[in-house]
Design a protein around this motif. Structure first.
Motif, short mmCIF file in Angstrom:
data_model
loop_
_atom_site.label_atom_id
_atom_site.label_comp_id
_atom_site.label_asym_id
_atom_site.label_seq_id
_atom_site.Cartn_x
_atom_site.Cartn_y
_atom_site.Cartn_z
N ASN A 81 0.72 -1.19 -0.04
CA ASN A 81 0.16 0.05 0.06
C ASN A 81 0.80 1.20 -0.09
O ASN A 81 0.77 2.10 0.89
CB ASN A 81 -0.98 -0.09 1.38
CG ASN A 81 -2.11 0.98 0.99
OD1 ASN A 81 -2.15 1.44 0.10
ND2 ASN A 81 -3.10 1.05 2.02
N GLU A 82 1.74 1.43 -0.99
CA GLU A 82 2.74 2.42 -0.90
C GLU A 82 2.23 3.79 -1.19
O GLU A 82 2.65 4.75 -0.49
CB GLU A 82 3.63 2.12 -2.15
CG GLU A 82 4.79 3.19 -2.48
CD GLU A 82 5.68 2.84 -3.62
OE1 GLU A 82 6.54 3.68 -3.88
OE2 GLU A 82 5.13 1.61 -4.42
N ALA A 83 1.01 3.81 -1.98
CA ALA A 83 0.39 5.29 -1.96
C ALA A 83 0.09 5.88 -0.87
O ALA A 83 0.08 6.95 -0.43
CB ALA A 83 -0.64 5.18 -3.16
N ARG A 88 0.68 9.79 3.92
CA ARG A 88 0.86 10.09 5.32
C ARG A 88 2.05 10.67 5.56
O ARG A 88 2.24 11.61 6.49
CB ARG A 88 0.58 8.78 6.23
CG ARG A 88 -0.74 8.12 5.91
CD ARG A 88 -1.69 8.85 6.51
NE ARG A 88 -2.91 8.41 6.20
CZ ARG A 88 -3.57 7.50 6.85
NH1 ARG A 88 -3.05 7.07 8.07
NH2 ARG A 88 -4.84 7.07 6.73
N ARG A 89 3.24 10.24 4.89
CA ARG A 89 4.57 10.97 5.15
C ARG A 89 4.56 12.25 4.56
O ARG A 89 5.30 13.05 5.34
CB ARG A 89 5.70 10.13 4.30
CG ARG A 89 6.81 10.36 4.72
CD ARG A 89 8.19 9.60 4.08
NE ARG A 89 8.04 9.35 2.69
CZ ARG A 89 8.54 8.52 2.03
NH1 ARG A 89 9.43 7.78 2.54
NH2 ARG A 89 8.41 8.54 0.56
N CYS A 95 3.13 19.32 7.72
CA CYS A 95 2.89 19.89 9.13
C CYS A 95 4.26 20.37 9.89
O CYS A 95 4.46 21.46 10.43
CB CYS A 95 2.47 18.83 10.19
SG CYS A 95 0.73 18.34 10.02
N LEU A 96 5.37 19.73 9.42
CA LEU A 96 6.67 20.27 10.01
C LEU A 96 7.09 21.66 9.19
O LEU A 96 7.69 22.31 9.86
CB LEU A 96 7.75 19.13 9.55
CG LEU A 96 7.37 18.02 10.59
CD1 LEU A 96 8.58 16.77 10.18
CD2 LEU A 96 7.48 18.30 12.04
N ALA A 352 -1.65 24.02 11.47
CA ALA A 352 -0.93 22.77 10.99
C ALA A 352 -1.96 21.81 10.82
O ALA A 352 -2.24 21.12 9.99
CB ALA A 352 -0.21 22.21 12.09
N PHE A 353 -3.01 22.09 11.56
CA PHE A 353 -3.96 20.92 11.55
C PHE A 353 -5.11 21.37 10.46
O PHE A 353 -5.99 20.34 10.03
CB PHE A 353 -5.00 20.50 12.90
CG PHE A 353 -4.05 19.84 13.85
CD1 PHE A 353 -4.20 18.31 13.76
CD2 PHE A 353 -3.18 20.23 14.71
CE1 PHE A 353 -3.45 17.48 14.45
CE2 PHE A 353 -2.28 19.20 15.63
CZ PHE A 353 -2.67 17.86 15.53
N ILE A 354 -5.31 22.40 10.24
CA ILE A 354 -6.41 22.77 9.21
C ILE A 354 -5.84 22.47 8.00
O ILE A 354 -6.32 22.28 6.99
CB ILE A 354 -6.50 24.41 9.50
CG1 ILE A 354 -7.51 24.82 10.37
CG2 ILE A 354 -7.20 24.90 8.00
CD1 ILE A 354 -7.62 26.17 10.75
N THR A 355 -4.45 22.83 7.76
CA THR A 355 -3.92 22.16 6.44
C THR A 355 -3.87 20.74 6.47
O THR A 355 -4.08 20.19 5.18
CB THR A 355 -2.32 22.74 6.37
OG1 THR A 355 -1.66 22.38 7.45
CG2 THR A 355 -2.29 24.28 6.17
N LYS A 356 -3.73 20.10 7.39
CA LYS A 356 -3.79 18.63 7.14
C LYS A 356 -5.08 18.10 6.98
O LYS A 356 -5.28 17.23 6.21
CB LYS A 356 -3.17 18.30 8.80
CG LYS A 356 -3.21 16.49 8.83
CD LYS A 356 -2.80 16.01 10.28
CE LYS A 356 -2.85 14.55 10.32
NZ LYS A 356 -4.08 13.95 10.12
N PHE A 357 -5.94 18.60 7.67
CA PHE A 357 -7.38 18.11 7.55
C PHE A 357 -8.15 18.40 6.01
O PHE A 357 -8.86 17.84 5.67
CB PHE A 357 -8.23 18.50 8.58
CG PHE A 357 -7.99 18.01 9.84
CD1 PHE A 357 -7.43 16.68 10.16
CD2 PHE A 357 -8.44 18.62 11.27
CE1 PHE A 357 -7.23 16.32 11.31
CE2 PHE A 357 -7.94 18.13 12.29
CZ PHE A 357 -7.40 16.91 12.47
N ASN A 358 -7.52 19.48 5.46
CA ASN A 358 -8.22 19.94 4.34
C ASN A 358 -7.22 19.61 3.28
O ASN A 358 -7.45 20.28 2.00
CB ASN A 358 -8.61 21.48 4.43
CG ASN A 358 -9.64 21.71 5.54
OD1 ASN A 358 -10.78 21.61 5.20
ND2 ASN A 358 -9.00 22.23 6.65
#
Length: 574
Positions: A81-83, A88-89, A95-96, A352-358
């Motif tokens: 499940n490479e994609a 996720r990475r 976020c960093l 950070a979390f707004i950009t992650k969730f959207n």
């Protein structure tokens, strides 16, 4: 002979048929025996020795040792499940990167607000003085049919009069009485008051710039046009009342923060800082697009700069109470650091979390910087239709007049000027502020030109500002009209607004099917629906592709440059 041959062949064929029949009978007997044996096994006729062996094997298979061995040696492959894992990475890397990119935007926006804030103290008095000198020396030079003052000079004089009148009104406000009145309240009541003040500040910022813009346009509107306003004097009185009330609101907010600093157990300050983390809950789990995030970023820039000025006011008031003892400054330093650190932490976690969730990349903050830089560069053009400080006010909701008025009131009441040496110090300080303003403006202008060039937005700088006639024609064109499906919508004078990162479009004659209407008005709320069907993004492709692509985007995606004012009630999302 023929008969003998036929009989011989027939005799040979008959044994072969008999052999085949015997083989088929043998196969059927074997199958029958197997079926009977299987039937007998299914009916439960087992051999006792065989049954005992099967039981021993099943018991050995169900042992705890074999289960633990299987669990300890069980393997799997992430590459299947490479994609998923690559995505996720990339989210982790995004976020960093958010703290760095966000702070670069915040730093750029901070200096933009500082430039607009210093303009009130440095260049605005000089511009008002030059306008008054021109107004006084005009009868000596003679009237040549030209207006007395230019529109920009009229706006400067209006700002100067507002500041003078509001300062006179603010001189009657007793800061000490307000401080003791707020200090006598309970902690919970002060916490509720502080939250109410934050909401009121956003409402004032949203409506206040409209009041000031209405005053400027009413005072500078060409006289040949039909009068459609209540007059310059009522608008001027409304602007004076607004600036005074907004300054009182910020004064109460600063006094509440000062009470929190001077409380013994610091409980109120802790509660106020925890209020910032409640902001994460209210914004992280909402749906955000790039334009909504841009608006929130502007709000955070304005809020951070306002908090810095409030902390400066609190420090000035406390230092005055302790006779400007430098040792007391180190007592206030930990609380100031805690307030700033909590603000920065909340902004980083929230974005950070707004950009992650959207699923928004960190490169979007570069686009936001380019949009803010475009405002600065466009305000320096000959055909500019707004002052830069007003442009920052519309973009971020930051109105410098009330905040500057309050700071002047606090400084004049805290610092006593006596003697010629004090006046010399004030003059040197004023010259230093002018130097800082000029240096800041030069650096910002150079940096903004670099951002605009990197974003390929030079072509937009040469577009003429929208006129009233074009805005009316656009409003008529955007009224609800029924258009047959498949036919393009063509509007005269429509200019397609590209995204910040798009390449500049060539001025070539395009087919009507590729022309889309876009609004030229710079006065749009992002999240306030217009209630008009004409603004919908309709694909004008023809044929089978047009039927499949039309009405793909039900809501219009507006350009970042069209987001003009601060959203009511703080980043409302429909």
């Amino acid at each position: 002979m023929a008969d003998s041959l036929a009989t011989a062949q027939g005799e040979e064929i008959e044994p072969e048929k008999e052999g085949k029949e015997r083989r088929m009978e043998g196969d059927s007997e074997n199958r029958g025996s197997k079926e009977t044996s299987e039937v007998t096994e299914t009916l439960g006729f087992y051999d006792k020795k065989k049954v005992q062996k099967d039981k021993k094997r099943s018991l050995s298979d169900l042992s705890l040792v074999r289960f633990m061995g299987a669990e300890l040696t069980r393997g799997y492959f992430l590459e299947h499940n490479e994609a998923k894992y690559t995505e996720r990475r990339e989210r982790v890397y995004t976020c960093l990167r958010i703290p760095k990119e966000l702070e670069k935007l915040m730093l750029f926006g901070f200096f933009l607000c500082l430039d607009a804030f210093l303009y009130v103290f440095t260049l605005l008095p000089l511009r008002v003085l030059l306008a008054l000198i021109q107004l006084l020396t005009l009868p000596c030079c003679g009237l040549s049919g030209s207006p007395l003052l230019q529109p920009a000079q009229v706006c400067d004089v209006m700002k100067g009069l507002i500041m003078v009148l509001c300062y006179v009104m603010m001189s009657y406000v007793d800061y000490s009485m307000m401080y003791h009145l707020i200090r006598g309240q309970s902690v919970i009541k002060l916490y509720i008051i502080y939250n109410m003040l934050e909401v009121a500040d956003r409402l004032f910022s949203s409506f206040g710039q409209d009041i000031l813009d209405a005053l400027y346009w009413t005072a500078t509107e060409p006289k040949e046009k039909k009068r459609a306003h209540i007059g310059v004097v009522p608008h001027f009185l409304m602007a004076v009342l607004y600036v005074f009330l907004h300054a009182i609101l910020i004064l109460v907010q600063a006094t509440t923060l000062n009470v929190a600093f001077n409380s013994h157990n610091k409980s109120l300050l802790t509660i106020m800082m925890s209020n910032n983390f409640v902001e994460i809950k209210g914004s992280v789990f909402k749906k955000f697009e790039k334009n909504n995030l841009f608006q929130m970023s502007n709000s955070d820039i304005k809020e951070r700069f306002t908090n810095y000025v409030l902390l400066l006011i609190v420090c000035l008031r406390n230092m005055e109470q302790f006779s400007w003892n430098p040792d007391h400054l180190w007592v206030l330093f930990p609380d100031v650091v805690m307030v700033i650190a909590s603000e920065v932490t909340v902004d980083v976690v929230k974005h950070a979390f707004i950009t992650k969730f959207n699923d928004i990349t960190a490169d979007v903050y570069g686009e936001y910087r380019a949009s803010l830089a475009f405002d600065l560069v466009s305000s320096r053009q000959k055909n500019a239709y707004t002052d830069y400080s007003d442009s920052v006010s519309r973009r971020m909701g930051f109105i410098p007049l009330p905040l500057a008025l309050l700071l002047i009131r606090v400084v004049t009441s805290s610092v006593k000027i006596q003697g010629s040496l004090s006046f010399m110090c004030v003059l040197l300080f004023y010259l230093g502020m002018i130097s800082l303003k000029v240096l800041n403006s030069i650096v910002l202008l150079g940096t903004s030109c670099v951002f605009v060039k990197d974003a390929n937005m030079e072509e937009k700088l040469f577009r003429s500002p929208p006129s009233a006639a074009s805005s009316r024609s656009n409003s008529r064109a955007h009224r609800p009209t029924r258009t047959p499906p498949g036919e393009p919508i063509v509007e005269e004078g429509a200019v397609s607004s590209a995204s910040v990162t798009c390449q500049p479009t060539n001025h070539q004659q395009e087919s009507p099917a590729s022309t889309l209407p876009t609004s030229q008005s710079d006065d749009h709320f992002l999240t306030t629906p217009d209630g008009e069907d004409g603004d919908k993004d309709i694909s004008a492709a023809t044929g089978e592709e047009g039927e499949g692509l039309k009405h793909r985007n039900p809501a219009p995606k507006k350009d970042l440059l069209e987001i003009d004012r601060f959203t009511i009630c703080g980043n409302r999302i429909d």
